[in-house]
Design a protein around this motif. Structure first.
Motif, PDB file in Angstrom:
ATOM      1  N   GLY A 194     -17.462 -28.182  16.269  1.00 35.72           N
ATOM      2  CA  GLY A 194     -17.609 -28.598  14.878  1.00 35.72           C
ATOM      3  C   GLY A 194     -16.306 -28.931  14.185  1.00 35.72           C
ATOM      4  O   GLY A 194     -16.275 -29.094  12.959  1.00 35.72           O
ATOM      5  N   ALA A 195     -15.221 -29.052  14.956  1.00 35.74           N
ATOM      6  CA  ALA A 195     -13.911 -29.289  14.335  1.00 35.74           C
ATOM      7  C   ALA A 195     -13.809 -30.664  13.691  1.00 35.74           C
ATOM      8  O   ALA A 195     -13.006 -30.865  12.776  1.00 35.74           O
ATOM      9  CB  ALA A 195     -12.803 -29.112  15.376  1.00 35.74           C
ATOM     10  N   ASP A 196     -14.614 -31.634  14.154  1.00 31.51           N
ATOM     11  CA  ASP A 196     -14.523 -32.995  13.628  1.00 31.51           C
ATOM     12  C   ASP A 196     -15.412 -33.233  12.406  1.00 31.51           C
ATOM     13  O   ASP A 196     -15.363 -34.301  11.802  1.00 31.51           O
ATOM     14  CB  ASP A 196     -14.907 -34.003  14.723  1.00 31.51           C
ATOM     15  N   VAL A 197     -16.238 -32.257  12.045  1.00 32.43           N
ATOM     16  CA  VAL A 197     -17.114 -32.412  10.880  1.00 32.43           C
ATOM     17  C   VAL A 197     -16.282 -32.204   9.607  1.00 32.43           C
ATOM     18  O   VAL A 197     -15.490 -31.261   9.531  1.00 32.43           O
ATOM     19  CB  VAL A 197     -18.269 -31.392  10.926  1.00 32.43           C
ATOM     20  N   PRO A 198     -16.425 -33.070   8.598  1.00 31.54           N
ATOM     21  CA  PRO A 198     -15.674 -32.876   7.341  1.00 31.54           C
ATOM     22  C   PRO A 198     -15.914 -31.495   6.754  1.00 31.54           C
ATOM     23  O   PRO A 198     -17.027 -30.969   6.794  1.00 31.54           O
ATOM     24  CB  PRO A 198     -16.239 -33.976   6.428  1.00 31.54           C
ATOM     25  N   GLU A 199     -14.854 -30.900   6.200  1.00 32.86           N
ATOM     26  CA  GLU A 199     -14.906 -29.512   5.728  1.00 32.86           C
ATOM     27  C   GLU A 199     -14.476 -29.437   4.266  1.00 32.86           C
ATOM     28  O   GLU A 199     -13.513 -30.080   3.849  1.00 32.86           O
ATOM     29  CB  GLU A 199     -13.984 -28.644   6.593  1.00 32.86           C
ATOM     30  N   LEU A 200     -15.213 -28.641   3.490  1.00 31.46           N
ATOM     31  CA  LEU A 200     -14.862 -28.364   2.101  1.00 31.46           C
ATOM     32  C   LEU A 200     -14.723 -26.850   1.940  1.00 31.46           C
ATOM     33  O   LEU A 200     -15.680 -26.106   2.179  1.00 31.46           O
ATOM     34  CB  LEU A 200     -15.937 -28.896   1.149  1.00 31.46           C
TER      35      LEU A 200
END
Length: 467
Positions: A355-361
């Motif tokens: 999941g490292a490539d999923v945008p993170e907030l």
């Protein structure tokens, strides 16, 4: 004469779960003093009066103490009473007993003086380390991994969650089974077992070999069950994808307030408890952004430092809610003593599950009880972040607006005059797209929307001016 009767409001699902969980707390006073050290792996894990022991190999003293405090919270969540905590400074754990021989004897003295019946080590120990340390301290010894697995076993409620936890427990237990020798054979040797007769009879299959075979058979069955349940979850996700509803996954450290945030955003009514790993079964709910855009929010299992790899593998189908999301809302406890370490631990697990490539907030929660200086430091460390309080509702409107700004937009922007007999198209525009404006006229509903290509094609006959 009329009578007035008052009925209590129906409790929410989360409130019922919390009542059940508190009603099933473990009863103290059951002795776990070992009578036969070899029996230890065949008995149920019972945690009562415990002493904690950790090995400090890197980082500073504050980091080591925070790790032991977290271990204490884990033990309390499992139903234990903490009597004492000890840390040893070493370059690496002792290969024989985890702690040095002198520290092991000191630990034995502490166990005797406090009346403890369990020692919990802050790390994952090899089977030989567990066995040797138990021989010295003469009480039950478990490691951090076994403790976390025990908490998961207590908290799992769904069929899928229970199967995932059992699989992880069996993977952990398999290399740690202990036997009593060949006298516990379950099969005879000789001709009945294909042997060579006198002088060639062996002990046959021992009890430990039989147990290992049964465990492997059970693990294979659990993997098949989890795979089948994962297919149903994939179907639900694909249906949401077909409708083009953006997916937001709420992830973060355990007890950071993920379920409280989900309840605040959606009114989901899921279980909220001030305990580690209160949520194991993922919950997916619908919510709306300030502009009326429909999204899904998925509450996921919490992460922790050194999360056992058995759990990551067993819960992989559940954690796919995170990897398949359009955005990860990473919730951080702003009141924690070391929130940066929490962020690093969560990101490590996210990398492990892809999941490292999923945008993170980053969402810094518990602002109502956090120190202002600590919040300012976190904001500098994580500039792309929002400060909220799920308990009071502070910052929630800003969070929804940021989520809307970050999520990918629908594919096409359309202006259409939809006849009133095609209200289904208007409803789908609200469900799957973003309605920028809507007006009811004599001829029909005037829509200005952003919608997926499929719905834009169905609106084509009614387009008045396409942008």
């Amino acid at each position: 004469m009329s009578t007035f009767s008052y009925e209590e409001p129906e409790p929410l699902t989360g409130e019922l779960d919390l009542e059940d969980r508190q009603a099933l707390r473990r009863v103290a006073g059951l002795s776990t003093e070992l009578r036969d050290i070899t029996e230890v792996e065949y008995r149920a894990l019972r945690l009562e009066r415990v002493v904690l022991i950790g090995v400090w190999t890197d980082g500073d003293e504050v980091h080591a103490e925070n790790s032991l405090r977290e271990l204490a919270l884990l033990a309390e969540t499992a139903g234990s009473q903490i009597l004492e905590g000890m840390i040893q400074r070493r370059s690496r754990p002792d290969p024989a007993t985890y702690v040095g021989s002198g520290k092991a004897l000191e630990l034995r003295d502490v166990v005797i003086s406090t009346g403890a019946d369990t020692v919990i080590c802050d790390g994952e120990l090899a089977p030989s380390q567990l066995r040797r340390l138990e021989e010295i301290v003469q009480v039950k010894v478990i490691d951090r991994t076994a403790l976390i697995l025990d908490i998961f076993a207590q908290h799992a409620s769904s069929r899928e969650g229970k199967a995932q936890v059992e699989l992880a427990q069996l993977e952990y237990l398999l290399p740690r089974l202990r036997g009593w020798g060949g006298n516990l054979s379950r099969q005879v040797g000789g001709r009945a077992a294909g042997g060579v007769g006198i002088g060639g009879r062996g002990p046959g299959e021992t009890k430990i070999e039989l147990d290992r075979r049964r465990i492997r058979t059970r693990m294979a069955k659990l993997r098949r069950q989890i795979n089948e349940m994962g297919k149903a979850r994939d179907t639900m996700r694909s249906q949401r994808r077909t409708r083009a509803v953006p997916a937001v996954a709420i992830a973060g450290y355990t007890n950071a307030g993920k379920s409280s945030l989900l309840n605040r955003l959606t009114g989901a009514g899921v279980l909220v408890e001030n305990a580690l790993f209160a949520t194991l079964d993922p919950t997916v709910r619908r919510a709306s952004t300030p502009n009326g855009r429909v999204i899904t929010l998925a509450d996921t299992v919490g992460f922790v430092r050194h999360l056992p790899h058995q759990l990551v593998e067993a819960f992989r189908s559940t954690l796919e809610e995170v990897t398949d999301a359009d955005l990860i809302v990473h919730v951080v406890d702003g009141s924690d003593a070391d929130p940066e370490a929490q962020i690093a631990a969560v990101r490590e697990v996210l990398r492990d599950i892809g999941g490292a490539d999923v945008p993170e907030l980053i969402v810094i929660n518990k602002a109502d009880v956090a120190d202002e200086m600590a919040l300012a430091r976190l904001r500098r460390h994580e500039p792309h972040s929002v400060v909220v309080s799920a308990r009071t509702g502070a910052g929630i409107d800003e969070l929804l607006q940021v989520i809307e700004d970050v999520l990918p937009r629908a594919e096409r922007e359309v202006r259409a005059l939809v006849p009133y007999d095609r209200g289904d198209l208007v409803a789908r525009a609200h469900d799957t797209g973003e309605v920028l404006s809507q007006e009811h006229t004599a001829e029909g509903t005037a829509l200005h929307v952003r919608v997926p290509d499929r719905l834009a094609a169905e609106l084509e006959p009614y387009v008045s001016a396409q942008v």
